[in-house]
Design a protein around this motif. Sequence first.
Motif, PDB file in Angstrom:
ATOM      1  N   PHE A   1       0.865  -1.178   0.000  1.00 59.43           N
ATOM      2  CA  PHE A   1       0.000   0.000   0.000  1.00 59.43           C
ATOM      3  C   PHE A   1       0.902   1.227   0.000  1.00 59.43           C
ATOM      4  N   ASP A   2       0.509   2.247  -0.753  1.00 64.52           N
ATOM      5  CA  ASP A   2       1.219   3.524  -0.744  1.00 64.52           C
ATOM      6  C   ASP A   2       0.369   4.539  -0.005  1.00 64.52           C
ATOM      7  N   LYS A   3       1.030   5.399   0.778  1.00 66.79           N
ATOM      8  CA  LYS A   3       0.301   6.376   1.584  1.00 66.79           C
ATOM      9  C   LYS A   3       0.847   7.778   1.348  1.00 66.79           C
ATOM     10  N   SER A   4       0.000   8.749   1.591  1.00 74.90           N
ATOM     11  CA  SER A   4       0.429  10.133   1.468  1.00 74.90           C
ATOM     12  C   SER A   4       0.347  10.863   2.803  1.00 74.90           C
ATOM     13  N   ALA A   5      -0.020  10.159   3.868  1.00 76.17           N
ATOM     14  CA  ALA A   5      -0.126  10.748   5.205  1.00 76.17           C
ATOM     15  C   ALA A   5       0.778   9.979   6.164  1.00 76.17           C
ATOM     16  N   THR A   6       0.996  10.547   7.329  1.00 80.78           N
ATOM     17  CA  THR A   6       1.783   9.865   8.359  1.00 80.78           C
ATOM     18  C   THR A   6       1.128   8.547   8.762  1.00 80.78           C
TER      19      THR A   6
ATOM     20  N   GLY B   1      -6.772   2.147   2.152  1.00 79.56           N
ATOM     21  CA  GLY B   1      -7.476   0.885   1.995  1.00 79.56           C
ATOM     22  C   GLY B   1      -6.912  -0.210   2.888  1.00 79.56           C
ATOM     23  N   LEU B   2      -5.892   0.114   3.690  1.00 81.17           N
ATOM     24  CA  LEU B   2      -5.264  -0.880   4.562  1.00 81.17           C
ATOM     25  C   LEU B   2      -6.254  -1.466   5.565  1.00 81.17           C
ATOM     26  N   LEU B   3      -6.986  -0.620   6.256  1.00 78.80           N
ATOM     27  CA  LEU B   3      -7.918  -1.125   7.267  1.00 78.80           C
ATOM     28  C   LEU B   3      -8.985  -2.003   6.623  1.00 78.80           C
ATOM     29  N   ASN B   4      -9.512  -1.590   5.501  1.00 75.16           N
ATOM     30  CA  ASN B   4     -10.503  -2.404   4.799  1.00 75.16           C
ATOM     31  C   ASN B   4      -9.920  -3.774   4.426  1.00 75.16           C
ATOM     32  N   HIS B   5      -8.692  -3.774   3.943  1.00 71.39           N
ATOM     33  CA  HIS B   5      -8.034  -5.041   3.598  1.00 71.39           C
ATOM     34  C   HIS B   5      -7.919  -5.937   4.834  1.00 71.39           C
TER      35      HIS B   5
ATOM     36  N   SER C   1      -0.645   5.190   8.306  1.00 72.52           N
ATOM     37  CA  SER C   1      -0.753   4.152   7.265  1.00 72.52           C
ATOM     38  C   SER C   1      -2.183   3.769   6.933  1.00 72.52           C
ATOM     39  N   PHE C   2      -3.107   4.080   7.817  1.00 71.59           N
ATOM     40  CA  PHE C   2      -4.504   3.716   7.604  1.00 71.59           C
ATOM     41  C   PHE C   2      -5.293   4.803   6.875  1.00 71.59           C
ATOM     42  N   HIS C   3      -4.728   5.997   6.781  1.00 71.34           N
ATOM     43  CA  HIS C   3      -5.447   7.122   6.179  1.00 71.34           C
ATOM     44  C   HIS C   3      -5.383   7.062   4.649  1.00 71.34           C
ATOM     45  N   GLY C   4      -6.521   6.863   4.030  1.00 70.87           N
ATOM     46  CA  GLY C   4      -6.624   6.931   2.576  1.00 70.87           C
ATOM     47  C   GLY C   4      -5.938   5.811   1.812  1.00 70.87           C
TER      48      GLY C   4
END
Length: 185
Positions: A79-84, A91-95, A86-89
């Motif tokens: 997963f790639d993230k743009s915020a500090t 899809g990690l939590l959904n996965h 890892s769960f923000h924006g």
Amino acid sequence: MNQTLLIIDAQQDLIEGNQEESAVFNKEQLVRNINEVINKARKADVPVIFVRDLDVAEGKGDGFQVHREINVPTEAKIFDKSATNSFHGTGLLNHLKTQQIEHVIIMGCKTQHCIDSAVRTATISGLDVTLVGNGHSTTDNNVLSAEQIIEHHNSTLHGHYNVENFSVVRNSDEDLFCPIHDSYR
């Protein structure tokens, strides 16, 4: 219990440093510990997830990739993230929810930013967390050395709880895929 190994921001430029940033504290040992836990995860048939920060190396090139000495399993999810966080924006939590994950083992960089926010967010999202105490790192800041930051977070996050779910800190040489949370409940 369904579980996963979550490795956050273990990227080439973040670990090794570049023109703007120093290398993280104890980088060689960090990479060895990450590889040790990846090997344990594979033997235990536990899926591995990597999160990469799009700010590292402007989200491109070798510097953006997972560190070249880390043994990334071919089946690892990224997963790639743009915020500090890892769960923000991402899809990690959904996965994690669709995979019915209950326990997350967390490693990576940087301790006081992305690691701290991931541990805290995971617990409030209904997950038990094992933070690998010798599996995360950072750089010095104006107040504390990297070593002090790591020690502080290991102390603060061990036993950090949000009602039902909480985090424990264990080292890479322990049986991380045999959760000990129930012995504390």
